[in-house]
Design a protein around this motif. Sequence first.
Motif, short mmCIF file in Angstrom:
data_model
loop_
_atom_site.label_atom_id
_atom_site.label_comp_id
_atom_site.label_asym_id
_atom_site.label_seq_id
_atom_site.Cartn_x
_atom_site.Cartn_y
_atom_site.Cartn_z
N LEU A 15 0.77 -1.12 -0.03
CA LEU A 15 0.07 -0.07 -0.06
C LEU A 15 0.81 1.22 -0.20
CD1 LEU A 15 -2.79 -1.05 2.53
CD2 LEU A 15 -2.89 -0.83 0.00
N SER A 38 0.76 4.12 -2.77
CA SER A 38 0.14 5.38 -2.52
C SER A 38 1.15 6.29 -2.83
CB SER A 38 0.33 5.37 -0.85
OG SER A 38 -0.85 4.47 -0.38
N THR A 66 -8.82 6.13 -7.88
CA THR A 66 -7.98 5.70 -6.63
C THR A 66 -8.97 4.62 -5.70
OG1 THR A 66 -6.66 7.72 -6.80
CG2 THR A 66 -6.55 6.66 -4.61
N LEU A 70 -7.45 0.93 -5.27
CA LEU A 70 -7.15 0.36 -3.81
C LEU A 70 -8.05 -0.84 -3.18
CD1 LEU A 70 -6.34 3.94 -2.21
CD2 LEU A 70 -4.51 2.17 -2.60
N VAL A 73 -9.30 2.05 2.65
CA VAL A 73 -8.96 2.52 1.03
C VAL A 73 -9.23 4.27 1.28
CG1 VAL A 73 -10.33 2.91 -1.21
CG2 VAL A 73 -9.87 0.71 -0.07
#
Length: 684
Positions: free
Chosen positions: A366, A370, A402, A406, A434
């Motif tokens: 992540l 990100s 996004t 995610l 998320v």
Amino acid sequence: MSLKKQSHLAVAPYISASQNLPEATLRTFILGSLLAVLMAGANAYLVLKVGMSVSACIPAAVISMAVLKLFKNSNILENNIVQTVASAGEALAGALAMILPALILIGYWQSFSLVLTSSIILIGGGLGVLFTVPLRRAMIVEGELKFPEGVATAEVLKAGDKSSEVGLWDLLTAGIVAAVIKFAQSGWQIVADSINFWTRSGNTVYGAGGGFSLAITGAGYIIGFHASVAIFTGSIIAFYIGIPLYSTIMGVPADASSAYDAAMTIWNTKIRIVGVGAMILGGLWTIVELLPSLKKAIVSAGKAMRNVKERGQDSIPRTDRDIPISWVAGGSALFAVPLYVILDYVLETSHIDIGTSGYIFTGLVLLVISFLLCFFMAAVSSYMCGLMGSSNNPISGTMIMTVIILSFTLMLILGSHINFTVDPEAALSAAAIVILITSIVACAGSLGGDNMQDLKSGQLVGSTPWKQQGMLMVGVIASAIVVAPVFQLLFEAYGIGDIMPREGMDPAKALSSPKAALMAALAKAIFTHTMDWLMIGIGMAVALVTIMVDKMCIAMNSKWRFPVLAIAVGIYLPLDVTFPILLGGLVAWFVDRSIAKQKDASKKSLEKEEANARKNGMLLASGLIAGEAVVGILIAIPFVAYQSTDVFKFVPAFIEPFREQLGLLITALVLYWFYKAATNMKKV
């Protein structure tokens, strides 16, 4: 000579590179921080109320010029620094208000976390500043992008530097008017803030309505006639086609107490999802359209950085010096640490049980995603703001993308361990993760576009880029301090969406937070597999038709455009919001026509007067937004203290039956005054 080189050579800064005027001074630090707090609060209120944000560059520049003229030896570069810092607060608060309240709406938070909210702003805002440093040269110095708000701000700064009249009176007058009317609506409640006419014929429900918010009207004026018509076209699809058609086919909700209640139930539970579907396809389409241009911008940025490295910083003029790229790399690496800490904390405190190694692996994946999304969104935002202005920044589309990326990433990683459809707590935790990451990405993207507008105005007036970039961090810090308390205050005073912090609150006064509600519904539906695919499919079909119509308009060189995200937003927003947006757009159209006629009638050049008239309109609109927003925040304090929104209520019996008509009359009078003031070309 190429167009690219012509564009580059045409730039002549107002203050030459050889002049070294004070820029980042103590007074710019203090004034910029105060304005960042003010703009952050006002924009947070506006986005929570209607899901729209506006640029604070010009009003911040006007206020700065008015204040700094009280000091000796103030200069245009100081004013540019102040508006740079102030606009950072507006951009961050607006972006966060579009996504973070989703944590309240899905039930993950019961109140806004001060630590997490501030951390999100610091990380996302900091990365937004750093990631646009390598893009400045490609998009501003060597590129052909317009950056309209940046150019307009520079012109206002230059005009104010030459004249003692900066337009502060227009800003203050409009602010006072909006403040008084807002208090009459929400404080005394002597004036209605909306009007509705709905009726029923058999199973068919039809009607009309609208709101009287001056802040939203000001926003409509700023985005312009064509954009406001595009948004209201979405409302026509939702309220004047969708609701009657759905009620005729499917019937009226059994528990509806009135035609209005039936219409709002159908829109909120069904038609609004059509807007979600349109936003999903529209957001993805927007990103796909940007990819070729974005690729060119990133390649150009890399080439520009290599040129700087070969020549060395000392060979670069003051007006062209950025934060060193080594600082950008080091600062980005430092931000990775608190970002990973947040991800690890959220994972370990969630209802997702995957063990320590699973938390570490998921957190690292992540973290990488990100960072990539933050850079990508900052680049997309910068490019779009340069191409069509901050009002056309596709922040909604990038947030939708996004959330989708995610969500499916988490499902791919955790799918073998967790069945989200039978574990609602795990699904809630995953949706919250998320939303938190998307909040950081939204801050980076929003500040990226805002940053580039500020740097464009800096290029035109002769500012030092690295000083602007450094002072932007001051705006980030100011926002981190104030946004969480403002969010919490507004939530406790009015409620957000259908979530009320206490019993007995009036749902009609709640802040609808439409963008955050959309993100909450999308993230939650993906993990729980509760998406209403029929309505989503209809929304995608509407988006597809809209894209085709828009392409036809482009092919015919029509001045009309129907951006798919604008139509989708119009479907998703209530009439109380889209109607005043249309009113503001209509005022802008009448103002532009009047200015053009005055110019034609004079039979001589009136560029200065025309520019001043347009500036008057922008300042009046900004004043309406600020005045209503400030009162909305201030009266929230006694609302929370007394646990009631009726603290100031004062409605004489003979006025009670005419509150809606009074609201309509007052709105009409304000719009007429606005029109006359904005078209006064003799006022210089």
